[in-house]
Design an enzyme around this catalytic site. Structure first.
Site, PDB file in Angstrom:
ATOM      1  N   PRO A   9       0.808  -1.214   0.000  1.00 36.55           N
ATOM      2  CA  PRO A   9       0.000   0.000   0.000  1.00 36.55           C
ATOM      3  C   PRO A   9       0.844   1.269   0.000  1.00 36.55           C
ATOM      4  CG  PRO A   9       0.045  -0.957   2.184  1.00 36.55           C
ATOM      5  CD  PRO A   9       0.726  -1.934   1.279  1.00 36.55           C
ATOM      6  N   ALA A  12       4.195   2.032   2.230  1.00 35.41           N
ATOM      7  CA  ALA A  12       4.762   0.784   2.763  1.00 35.41           C
ATOM      8  C   ALA A  12       6.282   0.776   2.744  1.00 35.41           C
ATOM      9  CB  ALA A  12       4.228  -0.409   1.973  1.00 35.41           C
ATOM     10  N   GLY A  13       6.880   1.588   1.880  1.00 30.27           N
ATOM     11  CA  GLY A  13       8.334   1.610   1.770  1.00 30.27           C
ATOM     12  C   GLY A  13       8.854   0.945   0.512  1.00 30.27           C
ATOM     13  N   LYS A  14       7.999   0.830  -0.502  1.00 25.72           N
ATOM     14  CA  LYS A  14       8.376   0.144  -1.743  1.00 25.72           C
ATOM     15  C   LYS A  14       9.547   0.812  -2.448  1.00 25.72           C
ATOM     16  CE  LYS A  14       4.308   0.635  -3.428  1.00 25.72           C
ATOM     17  NZ  LYS A  14       3.740   1.316  -2.242  1.00 25.72           N
ATOM     18  N   SER A  15       9.497   2.121  -2.592  1.00 24.93           N
ATOM     19  CA  SER A  15      10.578   2.822  -3.292  1.00 24.93           C
ATOM     20  C   SER A  15      11.888   2.717  -2.524  1.00 24.93           C
ATOM     21  CB  SER A  15      10.211   4.291  -3.510  1.00 24.93           C
ATOM     22  OG  SER A  15       9.094   4.406  -4.367  1.00 24.93           O
ATOM     23  N   ASP A  78       9.419  -0.797  -8.180  1.00 28.59           N
ATOM     24  CA  ASP A  78       8.756  -0.465  -6.917  1.00 28.59           C
ATOM     25  C   ASP A  78       7.239  -0.611  -6.973  1.00 28.59           C
ATOM     26  OD1 ASP A  78       8.137   1.819  -8.388  1.00 28.59           O
ATOM     27  OD2 ASP A  78       8.625   3.219  -6.770  1.00 28.59           O
ATOM     28  N   ASP A  84      -2.167  -3.132 -10.562  1.00 24.58           N
ATOM     29  CA  ASP A  84      -2.927  -1.982 -11.028  1.00 24.58           C
ATOM     30  C   ASP A  84      -4.432  -2.123 -10.806  1.00 24.58           C
ATOM     31  OD1 ASP A  84      -2.244   0.574 -12.811  1.00 24.58           O
ATOM     32  OD2 ASP A  84      -4.175  -0.212 -13.485  1.00 24.58           O
TER      33      ASP A  84
END
EC number: 2.7.1.113
Length: 228
Positions: A9, A12-15, A78, A84
């Site tokens: 979400p 969340a810290g994806k990047s 990321d 999608d």
């Protein structure tokens, strides 16, 4: 060679994990552009009007990103096209898209997935999903500081964010494009703690070994003290 896609979400810290992981494995990061997205601020200002336009914008950029990543076959993304529909379906379920927009969106998605299926490399090698609670999500959104993402910007965002978290569990369970794994984003603060970062990287490397996709030239001596 290896293609890894991240999911999770907002906040969340994806990047951050994409940057950490790509440097650790010696691969190329693919970041979803947000700050120069002309539609995103419009969506937060008027979600019902711009939900369809925003998702088509994201769908197009994610399609090009995954095509490039699968062609280069040495990447960490990321966010990806596989995630999608989760966002668009949620917006449709709460009345932010017409039936015609829903039909058009899914036709576009179907056509794009069909094109990916005709590529020499059709799927990523691993999905890394970052699971976080609502409290962690909001904490990281506050830290990131984008005004239009803050709860103070719009009182309906609390419900939107909580609903988004609920949509992720069935999405992850149904995902079958590649092997997959979950990172506990509440337990491991890989953005601030070097110890937690090392644990998370070890978990991902172990999974890559398990599925036979750890890059052959990878050197474990790579410095993991990366500023996230």
């Amino acid at each position: 060679m290896t293609v890894i896609v991240l999911s999770g979400p907002i906040g969340a810290g994806k990047s951050s994990l994409t940057g950490i992981l790509s440097k650790y494995l010696g691969t190329k990061p693919f970041y979803e552009s947000v700050d120069d997205n002309p539609v995103l601020p419009l969506f937060y200002a008027d979600p019902k009007k711009y939900a369809f336009l925003l998702q088509v914008y994201f769908l197009n950029t994610r399609f090009h990103s995954i095509k490039n990543a699968l062609t280069q076959d040495n990447n960490v993304l990321d966010r990806s096209i596989y995630e999608d529909a989760l966002f668009f379906q949620m917006n449709a379920d709460i009345g932010r898209a017409t039936s015609e927009e829903v039909d058009t969106y899914y036709e576009l998605l179907h056509n794009m997935m069909g094109e990916l299926d005709r590529m020499p490399k059709k799927n990523p090698d691993l999905l890394v999903h970052i699971n976080v609670s609502y409290d962690t999500m909001i904490k990281r959104i506050k830290k990131r500081g984008r005004p239009y993402e803050q709860l103070s910007y719009d009182s309906t965002l609390e419900d939107y964010y909580k609903r988004l978290l609920r949509y992720y569990k069935p999405w992850y369970e149904k995902y079958d494009y590649s092997p997959k794994m979950v990172i506990d984003g509440d337990k491991y603060d890989f953005m601030s703690s070097e110890a937690d970062r090392e644990i998370v990287l070890d978990q991902i490397v172990d999974k890559l070994k398990e599925v036979g996709k750890l890059p052959m030239d990878w050197d474990k001596s790579t410095d993991i003290q990366i500023e996230a």
